[in-house]
Design a protein around this motif. Structure first.
Motif, PDB file in Angstrom:
ATOM      1  N   THR A  63     -72.628 -33.336 -19.712  1.00 30.96           N
ATOM      2  CA  THR A  63     -72.412 -33.657 -21.114  1.00 30.96           C
ATOM      3  C   THR A  63     -72.776 -32.440 -21.939  1.00 30.96           C
ATOM      4  N   GLN A  64     -71.843 -32.002 -22.748  1.00 26.09           N
ATOM      5  CA  GLN A  64     -72.102 -30.863 -23.603  1.00 26.09           C
ATOM      6  C   GLN A  64     -72.807 -31.336 -24.867  1.00 26.09           C
ATOM      7  N   LEU A  65     -73.887 -30.660 -25.220  1.00 27.04           N
ATOM      8  CA  LEU A  65     -74.629 -31.016 -26.414  1.00 27.04           C
ATOM      9  C   LEU A  65     -73.933 -30.470 -27.657  1.00 27.04           C
ATOM     10  N   SER A  66     -74.023 -31.232 -28.711  1.00 27.95           N
ATOM     11  CA  SER A  66     -73.476 -30.797 -29.989  1.00 27.95           C
ATOM     12  C   SER A  66     -74.491 -31.123 -31.076  1.00 27.95           C
ATOM     13  N   LEU A  67     -74.606 -30.245 -32.018  1.00 29.47           N
ATOM     14  CA  LEU A  67     -75.526 -30.484 -33.133  1.00 29.47           C
ATOM     15  C   LEU A  67     -74.764 -30.923 -34.375  1.00 29.47           C
ATOM     16  N   ASP A  68     -73.483 -31.277 -34.197  1.00 31.00           N
ATOM     17  CA  ASP A  68     -72.636 -31.684 -35.308  1.00 31.00           C
ATOM     18  C   ASP A  68     -72.364 -33.186 -35.204  1.00 31.00           C
ATOM     19  N   THR A  85     -69.143 -38.075 -33.382  1.00 30.03           N
ATOM     20  CA  THR A  85     -68.466 -39.331 -33.705  1.00 30.03           C
ATOM     21  C   THR A  85     -67.018 -39.283 -33.238  1.00 30.03           C
ATOM     22  N   ARG A  86     -66.339 -38.168 -33.506  1.00 26.68           N
ATOM     23  CA  ARG A  86     -64.949 -38.036 -33.066  1.00 26.68           C
ATOM     24  C   ARG A  86     -64.845 -38.083 -31.547  1.00 26.68           C
ATOM     25  N   LEU A  87     -65.764 -37.438 -30.850  1.00 29.60           N
ATOM     26  CA  LEU A  87     -65.724 -37.427 -29.385  1.00 29.60           C
ATOM     27  C   LEU A  87     -65.967 -38.819 -28.812  1.00 29.60           C
ATOM     28  N   ARG A  88     -66.813 -39.605 -29.442  1.00 29.37           N
ATOM     29  CA  ARG A  88     -67.096 -40.953 -28.952  1.00 29.37           C
ATOM     30  C   ARG A  88     -65.927 -41.903 -29.181  1.00 29.37           C
ATOM     31  N   LEU A 135     -59.613 -44.808 -28.942  1.00 29.33           N
ATOM     32  CA  LEU A 135     -58.273 -44.626 -29.508  1.00 29.33           C
ATOM     33  C   LEU A 135     -57.231 -44.460 -28.412  1.00 29.33           C
ATOM     34  N   ASP A 136     -57.585 -43.764 -27.336  1.00 32.04           N
ATOM     35  CA  ASP A 136     -56.654 -43.605 -26.219  1.00 32.04           C
ATOM     36  C   ASP A 136     -56.296 -44.941 -25.592  1.00 32.04           C
ATOM     37  N   ARG A 137     -57.293 -45.815 -25.421  1.00 34.97           N
ATOM     38  CA  ARG A 137     -57.020 -47.145 -24.848  1.00 34.97           C
ATOM     39  C   ARG A 137     -56.151 -47.975 -25.785  1.00 34.97           C
ATOM     40  N   LEU A 138     -56.418 -47.878 -27.087  1.00 38.15           N
ATOM     41  CA  LEU A 138     -55.598 -48.615 -28.048  1.00 38.15           C
ATOM     42  C   LEU A 138     -54.152 -48.113 -28.060  1.00 38.15           C
ATOM     43  N   ASN A 139     -53.973 -46.824 -27.983  1.00 41.03           N
ATOM     44  CA  ASN A 139     -52.625 -46.259 -27.978  1.00 41.03           C
ATOM     45  C   ASN A 139     -51.880 -46.579 -26.685  1.00 41.03           C
TER      46      ASN A 139
END
Length: 51
Positions: free
Chosen positions: A27-32, A37-40, A45-49
């Motif tokens: 898991t790559q850490l992000s401080l943003d 939120t977008r990554l989670r 969204l992929d499953r919904l599409n």
């Protein structure tokens, strides 16, 4: 009064008990928080599409 904010000049990160890359994805850490939120939400969204 000449009040100044303290400035962060350096952040140190120490990693312990690392596993080899062959043992699975990491898991790559992000401080943003916005990026996190977008990554989670991407897999959701992929499953919904896919429906």
């Amino acid at each position: 009064m000449a009040l100044q904010r303290a400035r962060v000049r350096r952040i140190v990160l120490t990693a312990e008990d690392l596993d080899a890359a062959e043992e699975g994805p990491g898991t790559q850490l992000s401080l943003d928080p916005e990026r996190e939120t977008r990554l989670r939400i991407e897999p959701v969204l992929d499953r919904l599409n896919a429906r």
